[in-house]
Enzyme design. Structure first.
Site, PDB file in Angstrom:
ATOM      1  N   ASP A   1      -8.475 -28.977   8.033  1.00 50.89           N
ATOM      2  CA  ASP A   1      -7.370 -28.445   9.073  1.00 50.89           C
ATOM      3  C   ASP A   1      -7.768 -27.862  10.145  1.00 50.89           C
ATOM      4  OD1 ASP A   1      -5.207 -28.945   6.934  1.00 50.89           O
ATOM      5  OD2 ASP A   1      -5.240 -26.740   6.190  1.00 50.89           O
TER       6      ASP A   1
ATOM      7  N   GLU B   1      -2.951 -37.111   9.507  1.00 51.29           N
ATOM      8  CA  GLU B   1      -4.044 -37.010  10.378  1.00 51.29           C
ATOM      9  C   GLU B   1      -3.662 -37.926  11.693  1.00 51.29           C
ATOM     10  OE1 GLU B   1      -5.096 -40.508   7.281  1.00 51.29           O
ATOM     11  OE2 GLU B   1      -4.094 -38.456   7.434  1.00 51.29           O
TER      12      GLU B   1
ATOM     13  N   ASP C   1      -5.158 -42.103  15.191  1.00 46.69           N
ATOM     14  CA  ASP C   1      -5.403 -41.690  14.026  1.00 46.69           C
ATOM     15  C   ASP C   1      -7.001 -41.381  13.572  1.00 46.69           C
ATOM     16  OD1 ASP C   1      -4.150 -42.010  10.975  1.00 46.69           O
ATOM     17  OD2 ASP C   1      -6.080 -42.985  10.967  1.00 46.69           O
TER      18      ASP C   1
ATOM     19  N   ASN D   1     -11.647 -35.044   4.077  1.00 49.01           N
ATOM     20  CA  ASN D   1     -10.966 -34.070   3.131  1.00 49.01           C
ATOM     21  C   ASN D   1     -11.797 -33.904   1.730  1.00 49.01           C
ATOM     22  OD1 ASN D   1      -9.092 -32.714   4.849  1.00 49.01           O
ATOM     23  ND2 ASN D   1      -7.448 -34.151   4.575  1.00 49.01           N
TER      24      ASN D   1
END
Length: 425
Positions: A309, A335, A292, A300
């Site tokens: 991305d 993620e 993770d 983000n």
């Protein structure tokens, strides 16, 4: 062997005939128009010549005793002499030697007239100007006829060219009609029968396209029908082969994550189930790492999903580059990633994942300085079958538990499920 080749050849021949002919016609027309234009200009100049000469004659006949009139006549005569020199040059350029010679004779006459007036000899209009006017009328008439002939030559040239074009087009049309008729009998009709056979061959069984193509290849070979029919049957075979390849690509897209190009969760789960079953059968170890990205939501929120991305794509590239050929990296969701390590015990898997964590922590991700600690890092949990789990489902759960334990311990670390067991709940 009927085909469209003769039709194309006929068209090329027509173009080969028409294009050079059109080029020659254009150049010829340009020369004719230039000549006609030059003759028309000379015709207007001759009219101007006559008008000026008539004006001089009127001045002499009306006021023959006044000195100012004689001075004006001399001035007009000199101007007319200069103009005649220019007109003579135009006549020579227009390839009209007769007119050029006549203008030269008029210049000599005007010179003698000017010399006589300079010596106080009074000009005789009846013997000089009248004769010049009569000659000029004949020359104007001849020039007018030459102008008319020039226009007639232009018109005749256009008519001749149009006749040639119509003749070539007519021959082309006749040839095309014959070629189309032959091709219809030997290509279009067999093609219609081929279409009927395609419609009738297993039309209710889409999966039997290959068998239908083999049937077409057998019945419509190159030796049996025309080259065009052979090409069509070959195109059908090629189309079906391309269709099979595209179906394979669609299958690949179905099992890949569109952002990272890693395996998606669905395909990874199928892979995991089969590999755990194989490991059980052959008594081999198999390890699973759940990974993770730390504080990815903050990344983000601060930098936008487009930048996020790009991070996911770069992570995927690192996993593919750093993992072994037999390892199976996948995007588990959001993620979170998963990597399956076939025939790999807990120690080897932990070492590989630790190397991944180190490489990622040193990767110069954009905007990483805005993250907590100034770096973009990962946390990972590792579990191994059969030591840590008895089936694929518990293997995923235990690797996930190790992941969350790593995050609870401060993130940016790799924890094994065995470590949790040693440290206690």
């Amino acid at each position: 062997m009927p085909s469209l080749r003769p039709f194309i050849v006929a068209g090329i021949v027509a173009l080969v005939v028409l294009l050079p002919g059109a080029t020659v016609f254009v150049f010829h027309q340009q020369k004719l128009h230039q000549h006609a234009g030059a003759v028309q200009v000379l015709y207007k100049d001759l009219l101007e010549f006559r008008s000026t000469l008539s004006a001089i004659n009127r001045k002499i006949l009306t006021n023959e005793n006044r000195q100012e009139v004689l001075d004006s006549v001399v001035q007009d005569t000199r101007f007319l002499h200069l103009r005649s020199v220019a007109w003579q040059s135009k006549a020579e350029e227009s390839h009209m030697p007769g007119l050029a010679e006549w203008l030269r004779s008029q210049q000599l006459m005007l010179n003698r007239w000017l010399d006589g007036m300079n010596n106080d000899a009074y000009p005789d209009p009846d013997s000089t100007i009248t004769m010049m006017l009569l000659q000029l009328d004949d020359v104007i008439l001849e020039t007018s006829m030459e102008l008319q002939h020039s226009h007639e030559r232009i018109s005749s040239s256009i008519q001749f060219f149009l006749f040639i074009v119509l003749f070539v087009l007519l021959m082309f049309a006749v040839s095309a009609t014959g070629i189309i008729t032959v091709n219809y009998r030997k290509t279009v009709l067999p093609l219609n029968r081929l279409a009927g056979r395609l419609r009738s061959c297993n039309k209710d069984l889409p999966e039997s396209i290959h068998d239908t193509v083999e049937d077409v290849r057998r019945h419509y070979s190159h030796d049996t029908f025309s080259h065009d029919i052979h090409q069509i049957s070959h195109s059908i075979v090629t189309f079906c082969q391309d269709l099979e390849q595209k179906n394979k690509k669609l299958d690949e897209l179905f099992i890949r994550d569109e952002k990272t190009n890693l395996y998606n969760y669905r395909h990874f789960r199928d892979h995991l189930v089969m590999d755990v079953a194989r490991a059980r059968r052959y008594n081999d170890p198999i390890s699973l790492a759940m990974i993770d990205i730390d504080h990815f939501k903050i990344y983000n929120d601060n930098n936008g999903h487009v930048a996020g991305d790009r991070v996911l794509c770069r992570m995927a590239e690192i996993f593919i580059h750093e993992c072994r050929k037999e390892d199976v990296p996948a995007r588990f969701g959001g993620e979170e990633f998963a990597i399956l390590f076939p025939r790999t015990d807990a120690g080897q898997a932990h070492m590989i994942v630790e190397r991944l964590r180190f490489v990622i922590s040193r990767e110069p991700f954009e905007f990483k300085e805005g993250q907590p600690g100034g770096d973009l890092t990962i946390s990972a949990g590792v579990a191994t079958f059969p030591e840590d789990a008895s089936d694929w489902f518990s293997l995923v759960n235990h690797a996930d538990r190790a992941l969350y334990y790593a995050k609870s311990m401060g993130k940016n670390r790799v924890m094994s499920y065995a470590d949790i067991q040693l440290e206690g709940p």
